[in-house]
Design an enzyme around this catalytic site. Structure first.
Site, PDB file in Angstrom:
ATOM      1  N   CYS A  73      -3.392 -11.210 -20.563  1.00 32.22           N
ATOM      2  CA  CYS A  73      -3.447 -10.600 -19.233  1.00 32.22           C
ATOM      3  C   CYS A  73      -2.253 -10.996 -18.360  1.00 32.22           C
ATOM      4  O   CYS A  73      -2.173 -10.607 -17.210  1.00 32.22           O
ATOM      5  CB  CYS A  73      -4.759 -10.941 -18.535  1.00 32.22           C
ATOM      6  N   HIS A 116       0.826  -1.206   0.000  1.00 25.06           N
ATOM      7  CA  HIS A 116       0.000   0.000   0.000  1.00 25.06           C
ATOM      8  C   HIS A 116       0.861   1.257   0.000  1.00 25.06           C
ATOM      9  O   HIS A 116       0.466   2.291  -0.529  1.00 25.06           O
ATOM     10  CB  HIS A 116      -0.929   0.006   1.219  1.00 25.06           C
ATOM     11  N   ASN A 144       1.951 -15.756 -17.770  1.00 25.55           N
ATOM     12  CA  ASN A 144       2.731 -16.134 -16.577  1.00 25.55           C
ATOM     13  C   ASN A 144       2.792 -17.653 -16.471  1.00 25.55           C
ATOM     14  O   ASN A 144       3.835 -18.232 -16.191  1.00 25.55           O
ATOM     15  CB  ASN A 144       2.097 -15.558 -15.311  1.00 25.55           C
ATOM     16  N   ASP A 145       1.647 -18.269 -16.702  1.00 25.09           N
ATOM     17  CA  ASP A 145       1.613 -19.729 -16.643  1.00 25.09           C
ATOM     18  C   ASP A 145       2.018 -20.371 -17.959  1.00 25.09           C
ATOM     19  O   ASP A 145       2.716 -21.378 -17.972  1.00 25.09           O
ATOM     20  CB  ASP A 145       0.216 -20.206 -16.243  1.00 25.09           C
ATOM     21  N   ARG A 175      -8.821 -10.949 -10.505  1.00 24.86           N
ATOM     22  CA  ARG A 175      -8.463 -12.190  -9.788  1.00 24.86           C
ATOM     23  C   ARG A 175      -9.355 -12.293  -8.556  1.00 24.86           C
ATOM     24  O   ARG A 175      -9.481 -11.318  -7.814  1.00 24.86           O
ATOM     25  CB  ARG A 175      -6.998 -12.156  -9.366  1.00 24.86           C
TER      26      ARG A 175
HETATM   27  C1  PEP Z   1      -1.199 -15.858 -15.985  1.00 21.41           C
HETATM   28  O1  PEP Z   1      -0.931 -17.021 -15.692  1.00 21.41           O
HETATM   29  O2  PEP Z   1      -0.605 -15.214 -16.870  1.00 21.41           O
HETATM   30  C2  PEP Z   1      -2.245 -15.140 -15.264  1.00 21.41           C
HETATM   31  C3  PEP Z   1      -2.644 -13.954 -15.652  1.00 21.41           C
HETATM   32  O3  PEP Z   1      -2.772 -15.725 -14.156  1.00 21.41           O
HETATM   33  P1  PEP Z   1      -2.015 -15.809 -12.734  1.00 21.41           P
HETATM   34  O4  PEP Z   1      -0.798 -14.935 -12.818  1.00 21.41           O
HETATM   35  O5  PEP Z   1      -3.002 -15.340 -11.735  1.00 21.41           O
HETATM   36  O6  PEP Z   1      -1.712 -17.254 -12.643  1.00 21.41           O
HETATM   37 MG    MG Z   2      -2.332 -18.146 -14.534  1.00 23.79          MG
END
Ligand code: PEP
Ligand code: MG
Length: 578
Positions: A503, A190, A455-456, A297
């Site tokens: 995303c 924050h 990300n995944d 999320r």
């Molecule tokens: C991702 O995997 O790119 C994603 C947006 O989801 P998270 O980072 O919450 O796994």
């Molecule tokens: Mg993900």
């Protein structure tokens, strides 16, 4: 001259004399008390809590006018202050150990702080700062110590501190505190959010900046690159002064962009949306010109509590988000628990490979009761704005069908109960497993949109654990395999006339903007403050150029060739603010 590197959390350059903020409490006294003193100690505790509450309300009142939305952080502080479990534990310890109240309180507060610090999800781990902030206030009031106040500063200074609480940051006057740097902290605290809201350049996580400075030192803070320079030489000082002027010009330009559409010179329109981890972050959306929420999320509902969130609680939160962001969309991602995020109430067994385990849609399909509660809440909130649903971690068409079947059941139930919902709300699949990417053509036939979770997708495609720092060097969005996957996903989607957003963090990196644009991405979702720069890049090129760029980028065999090509191209076209 000394140059330190930390984490830049609030962009901008500032230079000035340093002001070392000392922690007023050096040690907490601890001593035994008699049984007869117990009620007196409890009384002191109650008074300190009331005084703290008044203080928090006072600061909240002050910040309200200018930063009304940020002031909501203090609602969280009030909740922490009044947390029944914490108060109960303090009194229990006081009774059992027969120690003074400061010592009992400090012990329990530390226990809560440590528990938060161990949470894997970064944004929740950072919330420990709020507990620290509140407990510091309570301790000051118990010990009747006057805090050093940043609102009383007479001169313009660069504040250096071990840590800064959100309320300390909020009480800074922008005319006096021109920048700050701290030993500890992370991007999603924050304090960092406040610094960005106040537009005070800030660098955190410097480890030992407090012991590297001396009174009257001249300090430069580079909040964009994360540098702190102590006593710069003449050349460095001049160079930073020039950069400061350039930044001012660039910032003015970016603000002009805020209300302009995100489109290329030849008219290709891209949507730029925000990622949200906590509902209070919705406040930042309009400021940066985001066109809605591309990834909401929802894990925060389930973490750090003993029970499960009910339908009403979720409904009211989704409804508020839908109303606030309307007419722009809010894309709610259904529960993605598992992997590195665990909910105590779900009592999931520990697994050897949690990222390959009982996670996200796999968990939801095994617990349709939990899944349906969330779907019902989203559906019921859907008439209040532009809500969309997306499922995380879809690995193939069967999972998508099963999830859609439960959604259909939820709709049927609501119909019988005569509860309103938008029957046409769009439902998408996140593409974040290689199997989904490879079967995107099949999935595209039965979904309204795709959202690429890089990300995944990167973690699973390159087989590299996204939270293991030892192999972090392998985590490469520009790996030719990733580029090919993204190309295939977009192509398959467009063939079925559905749109594609991205995303994952890759979407926020300006150096990939041209590539993604050229590959035909329709929307990018990222942290709100990353939006203006992204818009500038996209508005600075033609779609044709971006397509050429993507074609060339995809022709390379190595990651390095891709990144070198991008760097040279961006430099030649002056697309990045260096
Ligand atoms: C991702 O995997 O790119 C994603 C947006 O989801 P998270 O980072 O919450 O796994
Ligand atoms: Mg993900």
């Amino acid at each position: 001259m000394v140059k330190l590197e930390g984490i830049g959390v609030s962009p901008g350059i500032a230079m000035g004399e340093m002001y070392l903020l000392k922690n007023a409490i050096s040690s907490i006294p601890s001593y035994s008390i008699e049984k007869s003193q117990l009620s007196g100690e409890i009384d002191r505790f109650k008074k300190a809590l009331i005084k703290t509450e008044n203080e928090i309300r006072e600061i909240q009142g002050k910040v309200k006018g200018e930063f009304r939305k940020e002031a909501r952080i203090f609602d969280v502080h009030l909740l922490i202050l009044k947390d029944k479990r914490m108060i109960r534990e303090v009194i229990q310890r006081l009774r059992e150990k027969r120690v003074n109240i400061e010592s009992a309180f400090a012990f329990v507060a530390q226990k809560f702080i440590t528990a938060f610090a161990q949470i894997d999800a970064e944004y929740l781990r950072e919330r420990k700062v709020d507990i620290e902030d509140v407990s510091k206030r309570v301790l000051h009031n118990l010990l009747e110590v006057q805090r050093e106040s940043l609102s009383q500063l007479k001169e313009k200074v660069v504040v250096i501190a071990h840590s800064l609480s959100p309320s300390e940051t909020a009480s800074m006057s922008r005319d006096k505190v021109i920048a700050f740097a701290t030993n500890v902290g992370g991007k999603t605290s924050h304090t960092a959010i406040m610094a960005r809201a106040l537009e005070i350049p800030a660098v955190v996580g410097l480890k030992d900046v407090t012991s590297r400075v001396q009174s009257e030192d001249l300090i430069i803070i580079d909040g964009s690159k994360g540098f702190v320079i102590i006593n710069p030489d003449e050349e460095t000082l001049e160079s930073y002064k020039r950069q400061q002027e350039d930044l001012l010009v660039a910032k003015r330009e970016l603000l002009i962009l805020k209300n302009l559409p995100c489109q290329t010179k030849d008219g290709r329109r891209i949507k730029l949306r925000s990622n949200i981890e906590l509902p209070q972050e919705i406040a930042h959306i309009p400021f940066y010109g985001a066109e809605g929420i591309g990834l909401y999320r929802t894990e925060f509902f389930y973490l750090n509590r003993q029970d499960l969130p009910g339908e009403e609680e979720q409904y009211s939160s989704y409804k508020t988000a839908a109303e606030k962001v309307n007419p722009y969309p809010v894309i709610i991602r259904t529960l993605d628990i598992g992997g590195d995020k665990f909910a105590s109430s779900l009592q999931a067994p520990s697994e050897l490979n949690p990222f390959l385990g009982w996670r996200a849609i796999r968990f939801c399909l095994a617990r349709p009761d939990i899944f349906k509660t969330q779907l019902r809440a989203i559906l019921r909130a859907s008439p209040f704005g532009n809500l969309k649903i997306m499922y995380p971690m879809i690995s193939g068409i069967e999972e998508l069908r099963k999830a859609n079947f439960i959604l259909k059941e939820a709709k049927a139930e609501l119909k019988i109960e005569e509860k309103d919902f938008n029957n046409d709300l769009e439902v998408g699949a996140m593409i974040e497993t290689p199997s989904a990417a490879m079967t995107a053509d099949i999935l595209a036939k039965e979904t309204d949109f795709f959202s690429i979770g890089t990300n995944d997708l990167i973690q699973y495609s390159i087989a590299i654990d996204r939270i293991n720092e030892k192999i972090a060097y392998l985590y490469e969005p520009a790996h030719p395999a990733i580029l090919r996957l993204i190309k295939n996903i977009i192509k398959a989607a467009h063939k079925e006339k559905i749109w594609v957003e991205m995303c994952g963090e890759m979407a926020a990196d300006p150096s990939f903007a041209l590539l993604l644009l050229g590959l035909g991405i329709d929307a990018l979702s990222m942290s709100p403050f990353a939006i203006p720069e992204m818009k500038k890049i996209i508005r600075g090129v033609t779609f044709q150029e971006a397509k050429e760029f993507a074609k060339n980028a995809l022709s390379f065999e190595t990651t390095k060739e891709v990144t070198d090509y991008a760097r040279t191209f961006y430099k030649e076209r002056k697309l990045l603010n260096e």
